[in-house]
Design a protein around this motif. Structure first.
Motif: not given
Length: 205
Positions: A138-142, A124-128, A130-136
């Motif tokens: 820029t997902p916050p975690v993959t 799992f990789t976590e990212r900051p 974004g403005e749209m939490v569930f934007a395809r």
């Protein structure tokens, strides 16, 4: 100062929640319930709830699985081609149009995972945020996991067949797949057959 009960929810997906009040550990109840803290509150009191998120597989029909971690289900996003339909029908002019979404990337994958090795199978990789939490985009975690194509699993007439029985037999080589939160993908697959790990080569004699 006032006395009242503070109810803290212990999510059912968390197997080992930890709760402290001003640094003192509190014995917690069963996941999926509320922990009641009744005390006299005054001044500043720090209540800290730690909810470790472990990966887990949820069984699905035909031996398939879905990948979850914490409260999130993970899905494979599929490339999209939007085609307008019924454009010659009355009252279907833009912006009141009808659309079909067709896949432009492979969707028929089996995951190479097993419960005993799941922590090693998935990264799992976590990212900051974004403005749209569930934007395809820029997902916050993959979640990165190995998958193998299942050529025999097809979509006649544009509708995917039922998930083939697991473990599936496939000769395709493993490839890395990036899964994203279910809510971040529009066209997606979140229920996968399971592919066995490739056999170790026999040691040369």
């Amino acid at each position: 100062p006032v006395e009242f009960p503070l109810l803290v929810r212990l999510p059912g997906w968390c197997r080992q929640p930890a709760l402290t009040v001003d640094g003192a550990r509190v014995e917690v109840g069963t996941p999926g319930t509320f922990q009641r803290l009744r005390r006299r509150w005054e001044g500043r009191t720090e209540v800290m709830l730690d909810l470790p998120m472990a990966a887990r597989l949820e069984p699905r029909p035909n031996g398939a699985v879905s990948l979850l971690r914490g409260p999130l289900v993970y899905a494979l996003p599929i490339g999209e081609q939007w085609r307008r339909t019924h454009h010659d029908h009355p009252h279907r002019e833009l912006p009141h149009a009808d659309w079909e979404v067709h896949p432009t990337s492979a969707w028929n994958w089996a995951l190479q995972v097993s419960p005993p090795t799941l922590e090693a199978d998935v990264r799992f990789t976590e990212r900051p945020l974004g403005e749209m939490v569930f934007a395809r985009e820029t997902p916050p975690v993959t979640a990165t996991v190995q998958g193998r194509r299942v050529p025999g699993w097809t979509a006649p007439n544009g509708s995917a067949q039922a998930t083939p029985a697991s473990p599936v037999s496939c000769a395709e080589p493993p490839e890395p797949l990036e899964l994203i939160p279910y809510g971040s993908a529009r066209l997606r697959i979140a229920e996968f057959p399971v592919a066995p790990a490739p056999e170790e080569p026999s040691p040369s004699t």
